[in-house]
Design a protein around this motif. Sequence first.
Motif, PDB file in Angstrom:
ATOM      1  N   PRO A 296       7.398 -15.640 -40.846  1.00 17.43           N
ATOM      2  CA  PRO A 296       7.012 -17.053 -40.953  1.00 17.43           C
ATOM      3  C   PRO A 296       5.821 -17.211 -41.884  1.00 17.43           C
ATOM      4  CG  PRO A 296       6.258 -16.136 -38.887  1.00 17.43           C
ATOM      5  CD  PRO A 296       7.101 -15.076 -39.527  1.00 17.43           C
ATOM      6  N   ARG A 297       5.710 -18.350 -42.521  1.00 19.00           N
ATOM      7  CA  ARG A 297       4.619 -18.614 -43.464  1.00 19.00           C
ATOM      8  C   ARG A 297       3.748 -19.739 -42.914  1.00 19.00           C
ATOM      9  NH1 ARG A 297       9.212 -17.668 -46.650  1.00 19.00           N
ATOM     10  NH2 ARG A 297       9.011 -15.923 -48.096  1.00 19.00           N
ATOM     11  N   TYR A 298       2.578 -19.367 -42.406  1.00 21.29           N
ATOM     12  CA  TYR A 298       1.662 -20.349 -41.839  1.00 21.29           C
ATOM     13  C   TYR A 298       0.465 -20.599 -42.746  1.00 21.29           C
ATOM     14  CZ  TYR A 298       4.131 -18.900 -37.566  1.00 21.29           C
ATOM     15  OH  TYR A 298       5.096 -18.593 -36.627  1.00 21.29           O
ATOM     16  N   GLY A 299       0.407 -19.934 -43.880  1.00 22.89           N
ATOM     17  CA  GLY A 299      -0.781 -19.998 -44.715  1.00 22.89           C
ATOM     18  C   GLY A 299      -1.746 -18.886 -44.362  1.00 22.89           C
ATOM     19  N   THR A 300      -2.823 -18.787 -45.105  1.00 33.53           N
ATOM     20  CA  THR A 300      -3.806 -17.727 -44.893  1.00 33.53           C
ATOM     21  C   THR A 300      -5.124 -18.323 -44.402  1.00 33.53           C
ATOM     22  OG1 THR A 300      -4.494 -17.864 -47.210  1.00 33.53           O
ATOM     23  CG2 THR A 300      -2.782 -16.253 -46.654  1.00 33.53           C
ATOM     24  N   GLY A 301      -5.875 -17.500 -43.689  1.00 28.22           N
ATOM     25  CA  GLY A 301      -7.160 -17.943 -43.179  1.00 28.22           C
ATOM     26  C   GLY A 301      -7.015 -18.862 -41.978  1.00 28.22           C
TER      27      GLY A 301
ATOM     28  N   ASP B 198       1.088 -10.424 -33.991  1.00 30.76           N
ATOM     29  CA  ASP B 198       1.933 -11.456 -34.599  1.00 30.76           C
ATOM     30  C   ASP B 198       2.345 -12.407 -33.481  1.00 30.76           C
ATOM     31  OD1 ASP B 198       3.638 -13.043 -36.026  1.00 30.76           O
ATOM     32  OD2 ASP B 198       5.126 -11.483 -36.441  1.00 30.76           O
ATOM     33  N   ILE B 199       1.597 -13.473 -33.323  1.00 28.46           N
ATOM     34  CA  ILE B 199       1.818 -14.420 -32.236  1.00 28.46           C
ATOM     35  C   ILE B 199       2.442 -15.671 -32.836  1.00 28.46           C
ATOM     36  CG2 ILE B 199       0.645 -15.859 -30.526  1.00 28.46           C
ATOM     37  CD1 ILE B 199      -1.316 -13.536 -30.157  1.00 28.46           C
ATOM     38  N   ARG B 200       3.653 -15.978 -32.414  1.00 29.44           N
ATOM     39  CA  ARG B 200       4.435 -17.045 -33.036  1.00 29.44           C
ATOM     40  C   ARG B 200       4.087 -18.416 -32.469  1.00 29.44           C
ATOM     41  NH1 ARG B 200       9.233 -15.210 -35.323  1.00 29.44           N
ATOM     42  NH2 ARG B 200       9.522 -17.403 -35.869  1.00 29.44           N
ATOM     43  N   GLU B 201       4.986 -19.379 -32.673  1.00 36.63           N
ATOM     44  CA  GLU B 201       4.725 -20.767 -32.325  1.00 36.63           C
ATOM     45  C   GLU B 201       4.706 -20.999 -30.810  1.00 36.63           C
ATOM     46  OE1 GLU B 201       7.072 -20.272 -36.113  1.00 36.63           O
ATOM     47  OE2 GLU B 201       7.347 -19.636 -34.037  1.00 36.63           O
ATOM     48  N   HIS B 202       3.800 -21.882 -30.357  1.00 30.66           N
ATOM     49  CA  HIS B 202       3.755 -22.363 -28.972  1.00 30.66           C
ATOM     50  C   HIS B 202       3.564 -21.245 -27.949  1.00 30.66           C
ATOM     51  CE1 HIS B 202       4.926 -26.522 -29.945  1.00 30.66           C
ATOM     52  NE2 HIS B 202       5.675 -25.985 -30.881  1.00 30.66           N
ATOM     53  N   VAL B 203       2.874 -20.203 -28.300  1.00 30.80           N
ATOM     54  CA  VAL B 203       2.574 -19.121 -27.357  1.00 30.80           C
ATOM     55  C   VAL B 203       1.300 -19.485 -26.585  1.00 30.80           C
ATOM     56  CG1 VAL B 203       1.879 -16.696 -27.164  1.00 30.80           C
ATOM     57  CG2 VAL B 203       3.721 -17.359 -28.729  1.00 30.80           C
ATOM     58  N   VAL B 204       1.274 -19.164 -25.293  1.00 33.75           N
ATOM     59  CA  VAL B 204       0.084 -19.372 -24.466  1.00 33.75           C
ATOM     60  C   VAL B 204      -0.328 -18.038 -23.846  1.00 33.75           C
ATOM     61  CG1 VAL B 204      -0.838 -20.461 -22.390  1.00 33.75           C
ATOM     62  CG2 VAL B 204       0.602 -21.785 -23.948  1.00 33.75           C
ATOM     63  N   ILE B 205      -1.564 -17.665 -24.072  1.00 26.28           N
ATOM     64  CA  ILE B 205      -2.137 -16.482 -23.427  1.00 26.28           C
ATOM     65  C   ILE B 205      -3.343 -16.964 -22.623  1.00 26.28           C
ATOM     66  CG2 ILE B 205      -3.131 -14.193 -23.746  1.00 26.28           C
ATOM     67  CD1 ILE B 205      -1.585 -14.033 -26.378  1.00 26.28           C
ATOM     68  N   CYS B 206      -3.221 -16.905 -21.315  1.00 22.65           N
ATOM     69  CA  CYS B 206      -4.229 -17.506 -20.440  1.00 22.65           C
ATOM     70  C   CYS B 206      -5.482 -16.642 -20.333  1.00 22.65           C
ATOM     71  CB  CYS B 206      -3.625 -17.761 -19.064  1.00 22.65           C
ATOM     72  SG  CYS B 206      -2.244 -18.933 -19.081  1.00 22.65           S
ATOM     73  N   HIS B 207      -6.508 -17.207 -19.740  1.00 19.64           N
ATOM     74  CA  HIS B 207      -7.845 -16.634 -19.693  1.00 19.64           C
ATOM     75  C   HIS B 207      -7.866 -15.205 -19.157  1.00 19.64           C
ATOM     76  CE1 HIS B 207      -7.101 -18.339 -15.713  1.00 19.64           C
ATOM     77  NE2 HIS B 207      -7.976 -17.470 -15.232  1.00 19.64           N
ATOM     78  N   GLY B 208      -8.713 -14.389 -19.784  1.00 19.68           N
ATOM     79  CA  GLY B 208      -9.019 -13.065 -19.263  1.00 19.68           C
ATOM     80  C   GLY B 208      -8.010 -11.972 -19.559  1.00 19.68           C
TER      81      GLY B 208
END
Length: 360
Positions: A95-100, A154-164
Amino acid sequence: MSYTVSEIARALGCEAVGATELVITGCSEPADAAPDQLALAMKPEYAETLGQGQAQVAMLWQGADWQALGLRAAILAERPRFAMSGLSAVMDPGPRYGTGIHPAAIVDPSAVIGKDVNIAPGAIIGAGVRIGDGSTIGPQSYIGTDVTIGPGADIREHVVICHGCTIGARFIAQPGVRVGSDGFSFVTPEQSAVERVRDTLGDQGEEERQSWARIHSLGAVTIGDDVEIGANTCIDRGTIRDTVIGNRTKIDNLVHLGHNVQIGEDCLICGQVGMAGSAKVGNNCVFAGQCGVSDNIFVGDNVIAGGATKIMSNVPKGRVLLGYPATKMENQMESYKALRRLPRLFKEVAALKKAVSKPE
């Protein structure tokens, strides 16, 4: 993105023959291949359809007569399907999300962002987050407070990683992954009917109405290196200790791992598998689609469970399972064959009864 035949072969450690200077811009199935595409004819039966396309170059098996197939060049692999793993990595533009860090991303000032990290529009990075070098955070993803992510993620669209939560190097999360939601833990003031059924295997006792009290999840999720998680998979955080996923384990779409589950290294967990709380799985295990694992049981190393197997008790290492409840695969297949023979057996028994009751 384009490469010469020799460049591709060198990257894969394979043999290139023929006009190796030809330029390849993509891959295709043999019957659909354009002149500048590499046809994936990895078995003789696949090569039979090469004539339906326009391929000049194909990936073939060792010893294949590529000239007789009308090709100008070929890449010969000892294990073509394994070579395809490297080929797909070379040819995948991703996927191309841009840089930075995109201006539309929200990054807390206390977050520590490594070198060459790309953060896409709409992503939210919480306080105390640490993201390793060379990682990508996709659009509208959320990385919660005090999460640590290793390099090369490489974390794609709409991923949620909760606290801790803590995640190792080269993590891949497909769209919609949820890591670290609270576990499904509830309790009643007195022993519930469900608890009595577990003890008695059927008798729930006198009916009584009780409300469920929530047990909060104080643990998190720890994920090792080189783990991949498929789309819309949910992994619950631990109640007290962390839910754990070992190095190099690969998890398919729509999998649910309950609170406190421990998965070993190099496991393969296919779609719609569910593992209940506190189940423990060894190394190098494979669970085919729709397998279920009961809570608080242990599955040993190198166990293979066929599709829709329901594992309800501890499993020793090396066992191959099938069925509900799970039994050795060979036993399950014999039982299934016997079940299919029952109608014929009933007819034979009826005929014998008739012969005995009414002799000539």
